[in-house]
Design a protein around this motif. Structure first.
Motif, PDB file in Angstrom:
ATOM      1  N   UNK A   1       0.816  -1.210   0.000  1.00  0.00           N
ATOM      2  CA  UNK A   1       0.000   0.000   0.000  1.00  0.00           C
ATOM      3  C   UNK A   1       0.847   1.255   0.000  1.00  0.00           C
ATOM      4  N   UNK A   2       1.893   1.276   0.815  1.00  0.00           N
ATOM      5  CA  UNK A   2       2.782   2.430   0.833  1.00  0.00           C
ATOM      6  C   UNK A   2       3.491   2.630  -0.494  1.00  0.00           C
ATOM      7  N   UNK A   3       3.951   1.539  -1.101  1.00  0.00           N
ATOM      8  CA  UNK A   3       4.623   1.643  -2.397  1.00  0.00           C
ATOM      9  C   UNK A   3       3.654   2.190  -3.438  1.00  0.00           C
ATOM     10  N   UNK A   4       2.416   1.698  -3.437  1.00  0.00           N
ATOM     11  CA  UNK A   4       1.436   2.192  -4.405  1.00  0.00           C
ATOM     12  C   UNK A   4       1.132   3.675  -4.195  1.00  0.00           C
ATOM     13  N   UNK A   5       1.021   4.093  -2.942  1.00  0.00           N
ATOM     14  CA  UNK A   5       0.769   5.508  -2.663  1.00  0.00           C
ATOM     15  C   UNK A   5       1.938   6.390  -3.069  1.00  0.00           C
ATOM     16  N   UNK A   6       3.149   5.927  -2.810  1.00  0.00           N
ATOM     17  CA  UNK A   6       4.321   6.733  -3.134  1.00  0.00           C
ATOM     18  C   UNK A   6       4.604   6.786  -4.632  1.00  0.00           C
ATOM     19  N   UNK A   7       4.294   5.726  -5.357  1.00  0.00           N
ATOM     20  CA  UNK A   7       4.590   5.721  -6.792  1.00  0.00           C
ATOM     21  C   UNK A   7       3.628   6.597  -7.579  1.00  0.00           C
ATOM     22  N   UNK A   8       2.488   6.923  -7.028  1.00  0.00           N
ATOM     23  CA  UNK A   8       1.554   7.803  -7.731  1.00  0.00           C
ATOM     24  C   UNK A   8       2.129   9.200  -7.903  1.00  0.00           C
ATOM     25  N   UNK A   9       3.000   9.609  -6.987  1.00  0.00           N
ATOM     26  CA  UNK A   9       3.533  10.970  -6.993  1.00  0.00           C
ATOM     27  C   UNK A   9       4.840  11.101  -7.764  1.00  0.00           C
ATOM     28  N   UNK A  10       5.411  10.006  -8.206  1.00  0.00           N
ATOM     29  CA  UNK A  10       6.757  10.031  -8.774  1.00  0.00           C
ATOM     30  C   UNK A  10       6.766  10.122 -10.290  1.00  0.00           C
ATOM     31  N   UNK A  11       7.860  10.640 -10.798  1.00  0.00           N
ATOM     32  CA  UNK A  11       8.118  10.625 -12.233  1.00  0.00           C
ATOM     33  C   UNK A  11       8.606   9.221 -12.595  1.00  0.00           C
ATOM     34  N   UNK A  12       7.822   8.510 -13.351  1.00  0.00           N
ATOM     35  CA  UNK A  12       8.124   7.099 -13.624  1.00  0.00           C
ATOM     36  C   UNK A  12       9.379   6.919 -14.477  1.00  0.00           C
ATOM     37  N   UNK A  13       9.644   7.849 -15.398  1.00  0.00           N
ATOM     38  CA  UNK A  13      10.846   7.725 -16.222  1.00  0.00           C
ATOM     39  C   UNK A  13      12.110   7.886 -15.380  1.00  0.00           C
TER      40      UNK A  13
ATOM     41  N   UNK B   1      10.737  -9.150   2.779  1.00  0.00           N
ATOM     42  CA  UNK B   1      11.995  -8.455   2.493  1.00  0.00           C
ATOM     43  C   UNK B   1      11.973  -7.799   1.121  1.00  0.00           C
ATOM     44  N   UNK B   2      11.415  -8.469   0.123  1.00  0.00           N
ATOM     45  CA  UNK B   2      11.353  -7.897  -1.228  1.00  0.00           C
ATOM     46  C   UNK B   2      10.489  -6.641  -1.251  1.00  0.00           C
ATOM     47  N   UNK B   3       9.318  -6.713  -0.646  1.00  0.00           N
ATOM     48  CA  UNK B   3       8.417  -5.560  -0.645  1.00  0.00           C
ATOM     49  C   UNK B   3       9.006  -4.423   0.184  1.00  0.00           C
ATOM     50  N   UNK B   4       9.644  -4.753   1.302  1.00  0.00           N
ATOM     51  CA  UNK B   4      10.255  -3.724   2.141  1.00  0.00           C
ATOM     52  C   UNK B   4      11.411  -3.033   1.419  1.00  0.00           C
ATOM     53  N   UNK B   5      12.213  -3.783   0.678  1.00  0.00           N
ATOM     54  CA  UNK B   5      13.311  -3.158  -0.055  1.00  0.00           C
ATOM     55  C   UNK B   5      12.769  -2.230  -1.145  1.00  0.00           C
ATOM     56  N   UNK B   6      11.655  -2.597  -1.782  1.00  0.00           N
ATOM     57  CA  UNK B   6      11.039  -1.710  -2.765  1.00  0.00           C
ATOM     58  C   UNK B   6      10.501  -0.454  -2.090  1.00  0.00           C
ATOM     59  N   UNK B   7       9.913  -0.623  -0.909  1.00  0.00           N
ATOM     60  CA  UNK B   7       9.435   0.554  -0.180  1.00  0.00           C
ATOM     61  C   UNK B   7      10.595   1.496   0.137  1.00  0.00           C
ATOM     62  N   UNK B   8      11.710   0.968   0.600  1.00  0.00           N
ATOM     63  CA  UNK B   8      12.870   1.808   0.905  1.00  0.00           C
ATOM     64  C   UNK B   8      13.383   2.508  -0.344  1.00  0.00           C
ATOM     65  N   UNK B   9      13.427   1.806  -1.459  1.00  0.00           N
ATOM     66  CA  UNK B   9      13.895   2.398  -2.710  1.00  0.00           C
ATOM     67  C   UNK B   9      12.963   3.519  -3.168  1.00  0.00           C
ATOM     68  N   UNK B  10      11.653   3.273  -3.135  1.00  0.00           N
ATOM     69  CA  UNK B  10      10.680   4.269  -3.577  1.00  0.00           C
ATOM     70  C   UNK B  10      10.683   5.475  -2.648  1.00  0.00           C
ATOM     71  N   UNK B  11      10.739   5.237  -1.345  1.00  0.00           N
ATOM     72  CA  UNK B  11      10.723   6.371  -0.411  1.00  0.00           C
ATOM     73  C   UNK B  11      12.008   7.189  -0.527  1.00  0.00           C
TER      74      UNK B  11
END
Length: 128
Positions: free
Chosen positions: A27-39, A104-114
Motif C-alpha cells: 500500500x505504501x509503495x502504491x501511494x508513493x509511486x503515484x507521486x513520482x516521475x516514472x521515467x 523483504x522484497x516488498x520492504x526493499x522496494x518501499x525503501x527504494x521508492x521512499x
C-alpha cells in the motif's frame, strides 16, 4: 501445549503478521509511486544494480519455496510420505521462508521508492 501445537500456533501467527506487513508495504509503495516521475524512477532503478539483484534474490527464494511447498502438498497424498512431512513441519517451514522473503522484497522496494521520493521532493518523510 506440546511442541507440535506450539509450531502450528507460531506458524499461524507469523503468517498473519507477515501478511499484514506485505499489505502495508504494498500500500505504501502504491501511494508513493503515484507521486513520482516514472521515467526518472526507471532510470534510477536501472542504475542501481544492487536493488535489482536484491529483489531477484528475494523473489527467487520465495518462488522456490512456493514451488517446493506445492510439490510437498502433492507428495502428501501418499500416506507414507505424509507422515514424514508432518513430523518435520516442512510445510510450515516453507511457508515461513516464502513469507519472509516476500516481506523483504516488498520492504526493499518501499525503501527504494521512499528514498527516490525524498530525493525528488526534497522533503524527508518519516513514515517508518
Amino acid at each position: 501445549m506440546d511442541a507440535n501445537q506450539f509450531i502450528e500456533v507460531f506458524t499461524e501467527i507469523f503468517k498473519v503478521i507477515a501478511s499484514v506487513a506485505i499489505i502495508f508495504f504494498c500500500g505504501l509503495v502504491l501511494l508513493l509511486t503515484r507521486k513520482l516521475d516514472r521515467d526518472l524512477l526507471r532510470a534510477r532503478l536501472f542504475l542501481k544494480d544492487n536493488m535489482m539483484r536484491q529483489t531477484w534474490i528475494y523473489i527467487s527464494i520465495a518462488g522456490a519455496s512456493f514451488s517446493f511447498n506445492v510439490m510437498i502438498g502433492f507428495a502428501g497424498f501418499f500416506n507414507a510420505i505424509n507422515d514424514i512431512l508432518t513430523g518435520y513441519h516442512i510445510v510450515e517451514l516453507n511457508q515461513i521462508i516464502f513469507l519472509t522473503a516476500f516481506v523483504f522484497a516488498v520492504h526493499s522496494w518501499y525503501l527504494f521508492i521512499s528514498m527516490h521520493n525524498q530525493l525528488n521532493t526534497g522533503i524527508k518523510t518519516n513514515i517508518l
